[in-house]
Design an enzyme around this catalytic site. Sequence first.
Site, short mmCIF file in Angstrom:
data_model
loop_
_atom_site.label_atom_id
_atom_site.label_comp_id
_atom_site.label_asym_id
_atom_site.label_seq_id
_atom_site.Cartn_x
_atom_site.Cartn_y
_atom_site.Cartn_z
N ARG A 7 0.84 -1.20 0.00
CA ARG A 7 0.00 0.00 0.00
C ARG A 7 0.87 1.24 0.00
NH1 ARG A 7 -4.55 1.64 4.43
NH2 ARG A 7 -2.73 2.17 5.64
N ASP A 39 4.60 -5.32 9.46
CA ASP A 39 5.78 -4.93 10.25
C ASP A 39 5.81 -5.68 11.58
OD1 ASP A 39 6.87 -3.22 8.41
OD2 ASP A 39 6.01 -1.40 9.27
N THR A 79 -0.94 7.67 -1.03
CA THR A 79 -2.24 7.53 -1.71
C THR A 79 -3.07 6.39 -1.13
OG1 THR A 79 -1.41 5.96 -3.34
CG2 THR A 79 -1.18 8.32 -3.87
N ASP A 125 0.71 -1.71 12.01
CA ASP A 125 1.02 -2.31 10.70
C ASP A 125 1.26 -3.81 10.89
OD1 ASP A 125 2.65 -3.33 8.47
OD2 ASP A 125 2.62 -1.24 7.80
C1 PRP Z 1 -1.47 -4.01 4.76
C2 PRP Z 1 -2.38 -5.18 5.05
C3 PRP Z 1 -3.39 -5.11 3.94
C4 PRP Z 1 -3.45 -3.64 3.61
C5 PRP Z 1 -4.74 -3.10 4.10
O1 PRP Z 1 -0.50 -4.37 3.84
O2 PRP Z 1 -1.71 -6.42 5.06
O3 PRP Z 1 -3.00 -5.82 2.77
O4 PRP Z 1 -2.36 -3.02 4.28
O5 PRP Z 1 -4.94 -1.81 3.69
P1 PRP Z 1 -6.05 -1.42 2.61
O6 PRP Z 1 -7.30 -2.18 2.96
O7 PRP Z 1 -6.19 0.07 2.81
O8 PRP Z 1 -5.54 -1.76 1.25
P2 PRP Z 1 0.76 -3.44 3.49
O9 PRP Z 1 0.48 -2.65 2.24
O10 PRP Z 1 1.16 -2.65 4.69
O11 PRP Z 1 1.86 -4.47 3.08
P3 PRP Z 1 2.57 -5.65 3.90
O12 PRP Z 1 1.62 -6.80 3.89
O13 PRP Z 1 3.80 -5.90 3.12
O14 PRP Z 1 2.87 -5.15 5.29
N1 URA Z 2 -2.53 -1.99 7.10
C1 URA Z 2 -2.18 -2.43 8.34
O1 URA Z 2 -1.30 -3.29 8.49
N2 URA Z 2 -2.79 -1.86 9.39
C2 URA Z 2 -3.75 -0.92 9.26
O2 URA Z 2 -4.30 -0.46 10.27
C3 URA Z 2 -4.11 -0.50 7.97
C4 URA Z 2 -3.48 -1.06 6.91
#
Ligand code: PRP
Ligand code: URA
Length: 209
Positions: A104, A203, A108, A200
């Site tokens: 993400r 993370d 944006t 997150d």
């Molecule tokens: C996080 C999470 C979801 C997303 C949710 O992933 O695992 O996929 O954010 O947000 P959204 O509903 O607004 O799209 P992230 O992009 O942080 O990647 P990661 O899994 O590598 O931590």
């Molecule tokens: N992605 C995450 O991991 N946590 C949030 O709260 C939103 C998006």
Amino acid sequence: MSNTIILDHPLINHKISLLRDENTGTRDFRHIVEEIATIMSYEVFRDLPTELVGIKTPVAEAKVPVLSGRKPDIIPKLRAGLGMVNGLLNVMPSAKVGHIGLSRDEVTHEPHEYYVNMPKHIDERLVILPDPMLATGGSAIHAVDFIKKSGCKNIKFVCIIAAPEGLKALENAHPDIQIYVGALDKELNSNAYIVPGLGDAGDRIFGTL
Ligand code: PRP
Ligand code: URA
């Protein structure tokens, strides 16, 4: 008609509370995410087809139910969905595992696809798509779009925490899929993080804070 199930189960709620706590470290966080996925799997796999086969117990002959048909595929959204895979494999060890990598954008909040690898014949199987967090819904909608383009018609999205905004967006974009939510939180903040949420998820699972 909504295809969403909010699990709202005492064991799941307890374990999600442990995840929410900022003092929960990487090792415990990772373990609890896996445990929650295993518990959620009982609901996710509730409608798997079975057939009766004849066996002999030490006491009598009996017709007993066993799973029938093809096993589901599991396609986690990288990275965070990886944390749920072993939890699902605990009860479905022969499932094939694909990957869809989405990240993400911090400004944006749009998902960017960076890797995909799908098992063969997903058009003939149920696909389970685990991702701990459903925030704006952008990532989930993109992942389901991709899986549908690969021909799959039977998709279940499984998340640990959802925001109302993301849940609504996913239901509107893909009214035909089944959605499983561990806990439905209050809202998104101005950075599109779930409140109260757990921060997150990726993370915290991988210790990259
Ligand atoms: C996080 C999470 C979801 C997303 C949710 O992933 O695992 O996929 O954010 O947000 P959204 O509903 O607004 O799209 P992230 O992009 O942080 O990647 P990661 O899994 O590598 O931590
Ligand atoms: N992605 C995450 O991991 N946590 C949030 O709260 C939103 C998006």
